[in-house]
Every structure is written in C-alpha cells, then in structure tokens.
Design a protein around this motif. Structure first.
Motif, PDB file in Angstrom:
ATOM      1  N   ASP A  66       0.822  -1.213   0.000  1.00  0.00           N
ATOM      2  CA  ASP A  66       0.000   0.000   0.000  1.00  0.00           C
ATOM      3  C   ASP A  66       0.854   1.260   0.000  1.00  0.00           C
ATOM      4  N   ILE A  67       1.947   1.228   0.747  1.00  0.00           N
ATOM      5  CA  ILE A  67       2.852   2.381   0.797  1.00  0.00           C
ATOM      6  C   ILE A  67       3.438   2.647  -0.584  1.00  0.00           C
ATOM      7  N   VAL A  68       3.880   1.583  -1.238  1.00  0.00           N
ATOM      8  CA  VAL A  68       4.483   1.724  -2.569  1.00  0.00           C
ATOM      9  C   VAL A  68       3.460   2.233  -3.583  1.00  0.00           C
ATOM     10  N   ALA A  75       2.603   0.484 -10.969  1.00  0.00           N
ATOM     11  CA  ALA A  75       3.711   0.025 -11.805  1.00  0.00           C
ATOM     12  C   ALA A  75       4.962  -0.315 -10.991  1.00  0.00           C
ATOM     13  N   PHE A  76       5.052   0.208  -9.782  1.00  0.00           N
ATOM     14  CA  PHE A  76       6.234  -0.006  -8.951  1.00  0.00           C
ATOM     15  C   PHE A  76       5.977  -0.998  -7.822  1.00  0.00           C
ATOM     16  N   LEU A  77       4.964  -1.824  -7.955  1.00  0.00           N
ATOM     17  CA  LEU A  77       4.591  -2.743  -6.886  1.00  0.00           C
ATOM     18  C   LEU A  77       5.734  -3.684  -6.494  1.00  0.00           C
ATOM     19  N   LYS A  78       6.601  -4.016  -7.442  1.00  0.00           N
ATOM     20  CA  LYS A  78       7.740  -4.888  -7.139  1.00  0.00           C
ATOM     21  C   LYS A  78       8.665  -4.257  -6.099  1.00  0.00           C
ATOM     22  N   THR A  79       8.615  -2.950  -5.972  1.00  0.00           N
ATOM     23  CA  THR A  79       9.412  -2.240  -4.980  1.00  0.00           C
ATOM     24  C   THR A  79       9.078  -2.697  -3.564  1.00  0.00           C
TER      25      THR A  79
END
Length: 173
Positions: A66-68, A75-79
């Motif tokens: 959720d923070i990411v 698009a940056f969920l892998k982060t």
C-alpha cells in the motif's frame, strides 16, 4: 531498489535522531565514571529506538504494498518486496547508530570505525556481486541488510566491555 531506499531513508533519520541527542549525556556520564547512569541511559535509549523501529518495521511488512502504490503507483509494486527486506534496517540501523556512533564516540573509541567500515564495504561488494546475480534488486537489499547486521555485531562485540544493556522481555513486548 532506489525507490525502496528512499522510503527507508525517510524513516531511519527519525530513529537515528533519538540516539544523537543522547551523545552529550553519554559522554558526560562516561567521563565522570558514572557507570550506573551511563548504563541506564543506554538501556532507555535502546528501548526508545525499539519503540520506534519495531512498529515501523512491522508496518512496512504488513502494508508495504500500500505504501508503494500510494507513493509510486501500481507500476512499482515490485518495490514493496525490496522495501520489506530493507525495513529491517529500521531496527538494525537504529540500534547500530546507538552502538556504532553514539557509544563509540562517548567512550572515545572512534578509531575502530574506519577499519570496520572498510571491512563492511568489502563485504557489501562481495555480497552484491553474488546476490544481485541471483536475486536482482532484492539481492542488493539483502546485501545491504547483511552488511549492516555484520557491522552491528562487530561493534556490539567490541563495545560489550563498555555497556550493559538490561534487557527486559516484558518491557520489550
């Protein structure tokens, strides 16, 4: 990796600031040979660091995705995977800052830090070489955490004769 590091670098300075304000008192207690006061302040600071670092770590574990998404988008969920690994740094860097900077300076043993940093840098380079090939950005995060844990263990070992943290399991919970 860089987005996860940015999030971690938003939180760790707040935790490190707690230890920084203790340096003058720690130095005074040590120089005046007030062992009990010195140990009590170290113990209290240790618990305050844990009071901030552990919830921050657990928060990232539970709501990292959720923070990411909030900060960077879907698009940056892998982060979030990298962020969860790096969130261990909240605890390790918090306790490490207390030991490796504030206490080392207070007891006038700063001479040990450059040697430890050189070894830690070499360890980080070797770990990055192997872990990035296997785990990509998560490997880089893991190498960072392992290096910080190594540094914390070495400094804690060296500082063990100067400090006495009274660990209270009930208080920790």
């Amino acid at each position: 990796y860089s987005n996860a590091i940015k999030i971690v670098h938003m939180v760790t300075p707040a935790i490190a600031a707690i230890t920084a304000v203790m340096l003058p008192s720690l130095s005074t207690f040590f120089s005046e040979n007030k062992k009990r006061e010195f140990d009590d302040l170290v113990t209290t600071t240790f618990y305050v660091v844990l009071l901030l670092a552990v919830p921050a770590f657990l928060g990232v574990l539970f709501i990292g995705e959720d923070i990411v998404v909030l900060l960077y988008g879907e698009a940056f969920l892998k982060t979030s995977q990298v962020l969860k690994v790096l969130s261990l740094l909240f605890i390790v860097v918090g306790v490490g800052d207390l030991l490796a900077y504030q206490l080392v300076v207070a007891v006038k043993k700063e001479i040990i830090l450059p040697k430890i940093r050189i070894i830690a840098t070499l360890l980080n380079a070797v770990l990055n070489f192997f872990l990035i090939m296997q785990l990509q950005e998560t490997g880089a995060a893991l190498a960072t955490v392992i290096t910080e844990v190594f540094t914390l263990i070495v400094v804690a070992y060296i500082m063990r004769k100067y400090i006495s943290i009274k660990f209270n399991f009930k208080l920790s919970l």
